[in-house]
Scaffold this motif. Structure first.
Motif, PDB file in Angstrom:
ATOM      1  N   ILE A   1       0.946  -1.188   0.089  1.00  0.00           N
ATOM      2  CA  ILE A   1       0.181   0.113   0.044  1.00  0.00           C
ATOM      3  C   ILE A   1       0.780   1.198  -0.054  1.00  0.00           C
ATOM      4  CG2 ILE A   1       0.068  -0.002   2.497  1.00  0.00           C
ATOM      5  CD1 ILE A   1      -3.166   0.648   1.955  1.00  0.00           C
ATOM      6  N   ILE A   2       0.466   2.351  -0.764  1.00  0.00           N
ATOM      7  CA  ILE A   2       1.382   3.634  -0.825  1.00  0.00           C
ATOM      8  C   ILE A   2       0.566   4.655  -0.176  1.00  0.00           C
ATOM      9  CG2 ILE A   2       2.500   2.682  -2.645  1.00  0.00           C
ATOM     10  CD1 ILE A   2       1.552   4.987  -4.373  1.00  0.00           C
ATOM     11  N   GLY A   3       1.263   5.902   0.291  1.00  0.00           N
ATOM     12  CA  GLY A   3       0.519   6.674   0.913  1.00  0.00           C
ATOM     13  C   GLY A   3      -0.150   7.668  -0.219  1.00  0.00           C
ATOM     14  N   VAL A   4      -1.018   8.663   0.412  1.00  0.00           N
ATOM     15  CA  VAL A   4      -1.961   9.282  -0.629  1.00  0.00           C
ATOM     16  C   VAL A   4      -0.863  10.481  -1.484  1.00  0.00           C
ATOM     17  CG1 VAL A   4      -3.529  11.480  -0.820  1.00  0.00           C
ATOM     18  CG2 VAL A   4      -3.945   9.201   0.772  1.00  0.00           C
ATOM     19  N   GLU A   5       0.061  11.033  -0.604  1.00  0.00           N
ATOM     20  CA  GLU A   5       1.072  11.936  -1.465  1.00  0.00           C
ATOM     21  C   GLU A   5       1.941  11.140  -2.261  1.00  0.00           C
ATOM     22  OE1 GLU A   5       0.226  12.174   1.950  1.00  0.00           O
ATOM     23  OE2 GLU A   5      -1.001  14.311   1.364  1.00  0.00           O
ATOM     24  N   ASP A   6       2.317   9.961  -1.976  1.00  0.00           N
ATOM     25  CA  ASP A   6       3.176   9.403  -2.875  1.00  0.00           C
ATOM     26  C   ASP A   6       2.430   8.904  -4.009  1.00  0.00           C
ATOM     27  OD1 ASP A   6       5.177   9.293  -1.129  1.00  0.00           O
ATOM     28  OD2 ASP A   6       5.012   7.642  -0.525  1.00  0.00           O
ATOM     29  N   ALA A   7       1.103   8.452  -3.889  1.00  0.00           N
ATOM     30  CA  ALA A   7       0.112   8.053  -4.933  1.00  0.00           C
ATOM     31  C   ALA A   7      -0.041   9.448  -5.829  1.00  0.00           C
ATOM     32  CB  ALA A   7      -1.252   7.431  -4.502  1.00  0.00           C
TER      33      ALA A   7
ATOM     34  N   LYS B   1      -2.994   0.119  -4.299  1.00  0.00           N
ATOM     35  CA  LYS B   1      -3.558   0.215  -3.183  1.00  0.00           C
ATOM     36  C   LYS B   1      -3.131   1.596  -2.531  1.00  0.00           C
ATOM     37  CE  LYS B   1      -2.684  -4.061  -1.339  1.00  0.00           C
ATOM     38  NZ  LYS B   1      -2.326  -4.543  -2.587  1.00  0.00           N
ATOM     39  N   VAL B   2      -4.048   2.359  -2.213  1.00  0.00           N
ATOM     40  CA  VAL B   2      -3.394   3.809  -1.625  1.00  0.00           C
ATOM     41  C   VAL B   2      -4.115   3.828  -0.097  1.00  0.00           C
ATOM     42  CG1 VAL B   2      -3.752   6.206  -1.786  1.00  0.00           C
ATOM     43  CG2 VAL B   2      -3.445   4.753  -3.968  1.00  0.00           C
ATOM     44  N   ASN B   3      -3.335   4.458   0.776  1.00  0.00           N
ATOM     45  CA  ASN B   3      -3.662   4.119   2.184  1.00  0.00           C
ATOM     46  C   ASN B   3      -4.598   5.335   2.561  1.00  0.00           C
ATOM     47  OD1 ASN B   3      -3.186   3.388   4.935  1.00  0.00           O
ATOM     48  ND2 ASN B   3      -1.658   4.754   5.204  1.00  0.00           N
ATOM     49  N   MET B   4      -5.956   5.078   2.179  1.00  0.00           N
ATOM     50  CA  MET B   4      -6.928   5.945   2.175  1.00  0.00           C
ATOM     51  C   MET B   4      -8.251   5.337   2.681  1.00  0.00           C
ATOM     52  SD  MET B   4      -7.079   7.672  -1.408  1.00  0.00           S
ATOM     53  CE  MET B   4      -8.922   8.147  -1.504  1.00  0.00           C
ATOM     54  N   LYS B   5      -9.231   5.993   3.307  1.00  0.00           N
ATOM     55  CA  LYS B   5     -10.538   5.571   3.414  1.00  0.00           C
ATOM     56  C   LYS B   5     -11.471   6.601   3.232  1.00  0.00           C
ATOM     57  CE  LYS B   5     -13.523   3.990   6.980  1.00  0.00           C
ATOM     58  NZ  LYS B   5     -13.938   2.539   6.876  1.00  0.00           N
ATOM     59  N   PRO B   6     -12.328   6.501   2.194  1.00  0.00           N
ATOM     60  CA  PRO B   6     -12.968   5.377   1.822  1.00  0.00           C
ATOM     61  C   PRO B   6     -12.073   5.069   0.258  1.00  0.00           C
ATOM     62  CG  PRO B   6     -14.425   7.269   0.798  1.00  0.00           C
ATOM     63  CD  PRO B   6     -13.392   7.927   1.886  1.00  0.00           C
ATOM     64  N   GLY B   7     -12.053   3.754  -0.029  1.00  0.00           N
ATOM     65  CA  GLY B   7     -11.753   3.451  -1.537  1.00  0.00           C
ATOM     66  C   GLY B   7     -10.131   3.085  -1.507  1.00  0.00           C
ATOM     67  N   LYS B   8      -9.625   2.114  -0.747  1.00  0.00           N
ATOM     68  CA  LYS B   8      -8.111   1.749  -0.644  1.00  0.00           C
ATOM     69  C   LYS B   8      -7.728   1.156  -2.193  1.00  0.00           C
ATOM     70  CE  LYS B   8      -7.171  -2.090   1.474  1.00  0.00           C
ATOM     71  NZ  LYS B   8      -7.013  -3.247   2.033  1.00  0.00           N
TER      72      LYS B   8
ATOM     73  N   VAL C   1     -12.160   5.954  13.644  1.00  0.00           N
ATOM     74  CA  VAL C   1     -11.588   6.316  12.605  1.00  0.00           C
ATOM     75  C   VAL C   1     -10.476   4.932  12.372  1.00  0.00           C
ATOM     76  CG1 VAL C   1     -11.142   8.557  13.308  1.00  0.00           C
ATOM     77  CG2 VAL C   1      -9.479   7.112  14.433  1.00  0.00           C
ATOM     78  N   PRO C   2     -10.147   4.855  10.873  1.00  0.00           N
ATOM     79  CA  PRO C   2      -9.309   3.688  10.698  1.00  0.00           C
ATOM     80  C   PRO C   2      -8.134   3.937  11.222  1.00  0.00           C
ATOM     81  CG  PRO C   2      -9.565   5.445   8.814  1.00  0.00           C
ATOM     82  CD  PRO C   2     -10.416   5.956   9.744  1.00  0.00           C
ATOM     83  N   GLU C   3      -7.429   2.870  11.810  1.00  0.00           N
ATOM     84  CA  GLU C   3      -6.191   2.799  12.588  1.00  0.00           C
ATOM     85  C   GLU C   3      -5.151   3.511  11.632  1.00  0.00           C
ATOM     86  OE1 GLU C   3      -5.380  -0.849  14.405  1.00  0.00           O
ATOM     87  OE2 GLU C   3      -7.043  -0.602  15.731  1.00  0.00           O
ATOM     88  N   THR C   4      -4.667   3.032  10.687  1.00  0.00           N
ATOM     89  CA  THR C   4      -3.652   3.425   9.942  1.00  0.00           C
ATOM     90  C   THR C   4      -4.109   4.359   8.622  1.00  0.00           C
ATOM     91  OG1 THR C   4      -3.590   1.465   8.641  1.00  0.00           O
ATOM     92  CG2 THR C   4      -2.165   1.678  10.784  1.00  0.00           C
ATOM     93  N   ARG C   5      -5.381   4.405   8.219  1.00  0.00           N
ATOM     94  CA  ARG C   5      -5.429   4.726   6.851  1.00  0.00           C
ATOM     95  C   ARG C   5      -5.852   6.452   7.053  1.00  0.00           C
ATOM     96  NH1 ARG C   5      -9.445   1.817   3.193  1.00  0.00           N
ATOM     97  NH2 ARG C   5      -9.998   0.475   4.853  1.00  0.00           N
ATOM     98  N   ARG C   6      -5.366   7.255   6.046  1.00  0.00           N
ATOM     99  CA  ARG C   6      -6.002   8.545   5.862  1.00  0.00           C
ATOM    100  C   ARG C   6      -7.497   8.387   5.687  1.00  0.00           C
ATOM    101  NH1 ARG C   6      -3.580  12.791   2.982  1.00  0.00           N
ATOM    102  NH2 ARG C   6      -1.781  12.099   4.133  1.00  0.00           N
TER     103      ARG C   6
END
Ligand code: AMP
Ligand code: MG
Length: 470
Positions: free
Chosen positions: A10-16, A294-301, A360-365
């Motif tokens: 999974i990658i972070g939002v900014e990286d994505a 996969k992007v580290n976000m919610k909704p919609g990983k 809140v999701p534990e690790t996702r944005r």
């Protein structure tokens, strides 16, 4: 086909965002008629071909005079002792006075008419008294003045708007109404603008039926194609809704192969996860290069990005709100960049939460659909809470979470939360469009955060404000 990134992680939002921005290129430019250019992005610098205005002219309806006459008058002009001058003619906009104003004369002049030679000042008609009006001479024979005007008053100097050769607009500027006027003033009947991105939209799902149909057992109408088309149009692009496809590998491969030949960007919805019937990832792997799925976000990983040939393919999740948020956070900045827009980040408002956010999701944005509003009890007057979406967070939650492309960010600061409050939609299910429809922002909860309480300050990405407006 190559896979430059470990696409199973999974990658972070900014990286994505960055990866996507790095793999889109500026579209070519096209000439359009000025009348059809409003809202488009200039692909050229615009210089003035003439002085604007080309001549000194009157800013008022009144009288063109020589200032020296007033200075020399004895006694100085006043109510009791007005300066009276003969009216030597009348000049409207579009006409030119042939002669020259010598001392001791006044010329009746209208707004926009060129200042006659010899004159240096205009006195407003309201500040004068015209005498000697008759049928033969309706403009009057003489005019009286009661004060000494300021030298040069009500004269608009030649070149006040622009000097010949001066740069008025730059590539990347949006053609605003005022810019359209400047382009007209500088003789640009056609302008060079970036082409709109032609975006093919493919919804996938064996359960989808056309919107004209009543869904049968297990079926739903295909809403994503339409909401995504609207988002593409809002981002300045030209959406084309392609036929929806069923959940087979062959259908995906066939649809993508056909689409890459025709479009600048392709969006799919559905089939982006890792279920038995999810074929975006394998299709991109087979046809091109996959960057992430996969992007580290919610909704919609399950946000998937790859390139086939040179065409970017973005696979959005099927759940309507997840697709919409993925578009907003990831696709929109890329489409804007392709079309020459410089600002890629939505304005951010820092606001005070009106309710707790317990889950809140534990690790996702977490991007919550929410409504931000000004507090109207007086505390919040002024636009203090609105800032650019950049990383200068003053509060714990307000910082790096802001969306948009990292490459464009200049830290313009985030305003104070005073004066704004935000209420998340009570049901944050990613299947729901209604909550999104009622939202004017995405409330951003950074990854790894604990539950939030009413009174906490959060960052809200303004969906109702265009990138770059603050
Ligand atoms: P998927 O991402 O394919 O697993 O789909 C997730 C959810 O979104 C499922 O409930 C689908 O029925 C729904 N969905 C998928 N595509 C669409 C669409 N085009 N319009 C509306 N809902 C959809
Ligand atoms: Mg599906």
């Amino acid at each position: 086909m190559s896979e430059r990134y470990c696409n199973d992680s999974i990658i972070g939002v900014e990286d994505a965002q960055e990866l996507l921005l790095a793999h889109v290129s500026l579209l070519d430019a096209e000439k359009v008629a000025l009348g059809a250019s409003f809202g488009r992005i200039l692909a050229q610098e615009v210089r003035s071909d003439i002085d604007i205005s080309p001549f000194d002219n009157s800013a008022m309806d009144g009288f063109a005079v020589c200032h020296a006459d007033f200075v020399a008058a004895r006694p100085a002009p006043s109510r009791e002792h007005p300066l009276e001058l003969p009216i030597i003619g009348r000049l409207g906009a579009g006409s030119v006075f042939d002669g020259e104003l010598t001392g001791g004369q006044a010329l009746r002049i209208m707004t926009g008419a060129p200042l006659p030679r010899g004159a240096d000042t205009v006195v407003k008609i309201e500040e004068t008294e015209v005498i000697g009006e008759s049928d033969e001479c309706p403009e009057g024979t003489n005019v009286r003045f009661f004060t000494i005007p300021v030298l040069g008053e009500h004269v608009r100097p030649r070149g006040e708007e622009a000097r010949k050769g001066e740069v008025l607009l730059h590539a990347g500027d949006r053609i605003s109404p005022a810019a359209a006027g400047l382009l007209a003033s500088t003789g640009n009947a056609e302008v060079l603008v970036y082409r709109r991105a032609r975006v093919g939209i493919i919804s996938s799902g064996s359960e989808l039926v056309a919107i004209s149909e009543i869904p049968g057992p297990g079926q739903i109408r295909n809403s994503n194609s339409y909401s995504l088309a609207a988002q593409v149009a809002e981002a300045g692009g030209e959406p084309v809704i392609l036929p929806a496809i069923t959940d087979t590998r062959e259908a995906f491969i066939g649809a993508l192969q056909a689409a890459v030949a025709q479009f600048d960007f392709i969006i799919t919805s559905g089939g982006a996860a890792e279920g038995d019937f999810d074929f975006v990832t394998p299709a991109i792997r087979e046809l091109g290069e996959l960057f992430y799925n996969k992007v580290n976000m919610k909704p919609g990983k399950a946000q998937t990005f790859g390139i086939i040939g040179s065409v970017p393919i973005f696979g959005l999740p099927g759940n309507p709100a997840a697709a919409a948020v993925g578009f907003e956070v990831l696709v929109r900045p890329a489409l804007r960049r392709m079309q020459g827009m410089r600002a890629l980040k939505r304005p951010v408002t820092r606001a005070v939460l009106t309710t707790d956010i317990k889950k809140v999701p534990e690790t996702r944005r977490f991007y919550l659909r929410a409504r931000v509003e000004r507090v109207t009890d007086g505390a919040g007057e002024g636009a203090a809470g609105v800032g650019a979406a950049a990383g200068t967070a003053a509060g714990a939650n307000a910082g790096a979470a802001a969306g948009g492309g990292a490459a464009s960010a200049s830290a313009a600061g985030v305003g104070t939360a005073a004066g704004y409050r935000v209420t998340p939609a009570p049901n944050q299910s990613s299947a729901l469009l209604g909550a999104l429809n009622n939202a004017n922002c995405l409330l951003v909860v950074p990854e790894g955060l604990k539950p939030l309480a009413a009174g906490d300050t959060v960052a809200c990405l303004r969906l109702d404000m265009e990138e770059g407006v603050v």
